[in-house]
Design an enzyme around this catalytic site. Structure first.
Site, PDB file in Angstrom:
ATOM      1  N   SER A 149       0.851  -1.190   0.000  1.00 37.85           N
ATOM      2  CA  SER A 149       0.000   0.000   0.000  1.00 37.85           C
ATOM      3  C   SER A 149       0.881   1.231   0.000  1.00 37.85           C
ATOM      4  CB  SER A 149      -0.907   0.011   1.233  1.00 37.85           C
ATOM      5  OG  SER A 149      -0.144   0.181   2.413  1.00 37.85           O
ATOM      6  N   GLY A 151       2.258   2.907  -2.204  1.00 37.44           N
ATOM      7  CA  GLY A 151       3.389   2.939  -3.119  1.00 37.44           C
ATOM      8  C   GLY A 151       4.633   2.218  -2.655  1.00 37.44           C
ATOM      9  N   GLU A 257      -9.592   2.792  -9.342  1.00 32.92           N
ATOM     10  CA  GLU A 257      -8.641   3.682 -10.014  1.00 32.92           C
ATOM     11  C   GLU A 257      -8.555   3.378 -11.502  1.00 32.92           C
ATOM     12  OE1 GLU A 257      -4.826   4.611  -8.015  1.00 32.92           O
ATOM     13  OE2 GLU A 257      -5.496   3.149  -6.515  1.00 32.92           O
ATOM     14  N   GLU A 270      -6.536  -0.240 -10.546  1.00 36.15           N
ATOM     15  CA  GLU A 270      -6.606  -0.981  -9.287  1.00 36.15           C
ATOM     16  C   GLU A 270      -7.931  -0.712  -8.594  1.00 36.15           C
ATOM     17  OE1 GLU A 270      -1.929  -1.366  -8.017  1.00 36.15           O
ATOM     18  OE2 GLU A 270      -3.201  -0.027  -6.863  1.00 36.15           O
ATOM     19  N   ASP A 277      -7.532   6.818  -0.233  1.00 34.95           N
ATOM     20  CA  ASP A 277      -6.814   8.001   0.253  1.00 34.95           C
ATOM     21  C   ASP A 277      -7.111   9.234  -0.598  1.00 34.95           C
ATOM     22  OD1 ASP A 277      -5.372   7.036  -1.912  1.00 34.95           O
ATOM     23  OD2 ASP A 277      -3.503   6.749  -0.806  1.00 34.95           O
ATOM     24  N   THR A 278      -7.234   9.081  -1.910  1.00 33.76           N
ATOM     25  CA  THR A 278      -7.554  10.241  -2.746  1.00 33.76           C
ATOM     26  C   THR A 278      -8.936  10.796  -2.431  1.00 33.76           C
ATOM     27  OG1 THR A 278      -8.481   8.917  -4.556  1.00 33.76           O
ATOM     28  CG2 THR A 278      -6.114   9.340  -4.622  1.00 33.76           C
ATOM     29  N   ARG A 356       2.940  10.501   5.606  1.00 33.70           N
ATOM     30  CA  ARG A 356       1.752  11.341   5.530  1.00 33.70           C
ATOM     31  C   ARG A 356       1.194  11.544   6.936  1.00 33.70           C
ATOM     32  NH1 ARG A 356      -1.399   8.793   1.266  1.00 33.70           N
ATOM     33  NH2 ARG A 356      -2.520   7.602   2.828  1.00 33.70           N
TER      34      ARG A 356
END
Length: 393
Positions: A149, A151, A257, A270, A277-278, A356
């Site tokens: 997850s 990245g 996505e 995906e 998160d977006t 983050r």
């Protein structure tokens, strides 16, 4: 009142827990480390590795939840089938979680079973298999762990000299005990977007307006809504999202996505069986219900009459500038001085460089200058910890 066992207690889990608590539900937040964000707003907490099937079963046996809501990938997902057979509701379903926590299963479902347009791809467990796949796909290509997850372990490979490092990173950064990588053709896309999709128990599937986003190293850095695409492209995306969520079964919000090519072709990328998160941009009130409220309603079988756009919104991440086990010194003043802007600090107890730690949210009237709104969110995000949303980790 329902008892909800939340498997994963990061920032997404925290917002879901808040939505559940506002509706009078009982939440047990679980994660592998103590004082995770969702634990700070839950009724109870459990600290254990969810990859330990016996530990997971023990926690389920102890709390006897009505609903299990997975919010992370690193879960012994096959145990969820057992819980489901015992009458526990798994969100969206044990089948969906088991498929989507592994890129092999979801990619094969989308490409081979449903015939959706995806990037060309191969799997590899050894470097020799990996090298042969790279030769077949060509450069540049994208390498990812089968299970990860944010990245982690993802890289773009431009030539043979970069293969060894990319393979090693993907194998080392993969979550769980799945030691395999996926190598994909690089799609020369014009942009990426997320289509938040809500499957309901006794009502039609609904779609949020598309969310534009930018990732760096596979990790979300900013997002905005609405993302303008043609009616034809939107219809394609909605059709694909409907097909794949229907095949996976269950009720809840999904983050689907897509790539959008320069020719306007929509390509499935995906899928996450939970808030995305977006989708944190929805916390700016650009939609009548945030993605977390939508997820909660769908999970509980509560009706969602419609999803509609109320504002344009933009989000930009707040990244940590340093390693720290002490609370960081957040500057909230600059954001608070601006109208139509807000900041959310996640409350993570440990900071790593580039981790983050929060998000800045801005909104304006529908039809406003979206580039200006995005610039505002990124500018204000820099002021919170002094870091650029696009800094290198």
């Amino acid at each position: 009142m329902k008892k909800i066992l939340l498997l994963g207690s990061g920032e997404l889990g925290k917002e879901f827990a808040i939505a559940a608590k506002r509706a009078g539900q009982y939440v047990i937040a679980c994660d592998k480390y103590d004082n995770a964000p969702a634990m700070q707003v839950a009724d109870e907490k459990e600290v254990f590795s969810m990859l330990d099937g016996d530990a997971l079963a023990a926690v389920v046996g102890k709390h006897k939840p009505d609903i299990i809501v997975p919010e992370i990938e690193a879960i012994r997902t096959e145990r969820l089938f057992d819980f489901e057979k015992e009458g526990v509701q798994v969100v969206p379903s044990a089948r969906a979680v088991n498929y989507t926590m592994n890129r092999r299963a979801i990619r094969d479902l989308a490409a081979k079973e449903l015939g959706l347009r995806t990037a060309k791809y191969f799997y590899a467990k050894t470097f020799d298999e990996f090298k042969r796949a790279a030769d077949e796909i060509g450069f540049p290509c994208v390498v990812k762990p089968l299970m990860s997850s944010s990245g982690h372990g993802q890289s773009y490979v431009h030539n043979d000299d970069e293969l060894q490092e990319a393979f090693r990173d993907a194998m080392e950064e993969g979550r769980g005990d799945v030691k395999e990588v996926i190598i994909e053709e690089f799609i020369d896309f014009d942009s990426e977007f997320t289509l938040l999709t809500v499957t309901q128990k006794n009502a039609p599937t609904l779609f949020c307006p598309p969310i534009g986003h930018v990732q760096k190293g596979g990790d979300y850095r900013e997002s905005w809504m609405p993302f303008h695409i043609s009616d034809e492209a939107l219809a394609q995306a909605q059709h694909m999202a409907d097909e794949v969520t229907k095949a996976l079964t269950g009720y809840g919000l999904w983050g689907v996505e897509f790539f959008l090519t320069k020719k306007g072709e929509v390509i499935f990328s995906e899928l996450s069986p939970r808030p995305h998160d977006t989708g944190m941009v929805t916390l700016s009130h650009c939609t009548n219900l945030s993605e977390f409220e939508l997820h909660f309603r769908a999970v509980m079988g509560l009706h969602i009459p419609a999803i509609h756009l109320e504002h344009s919104g933009a989000s930009a991440v707040v990244l940590s500038p340093k390693e720290s086990t002490e609370p960081l010194d957040y500057n909230l003043d600059d954001v608070c001085h601006e109208d139509h802007a807000r900041v959310r600090v996640f409350g993570k107890p440990v900071a790593h460089v580039g981790r983050r730690m929060g998000v800045v949210l801005c909104y304006d009237e529908v039809g406003c200058d979206m580039n200006a709104l995005r610039d505002k969110a990124k500018r204000l995000a820099k002021t919170v910890l002094g870091t650029d949303p696009y800094m290198k980790k």
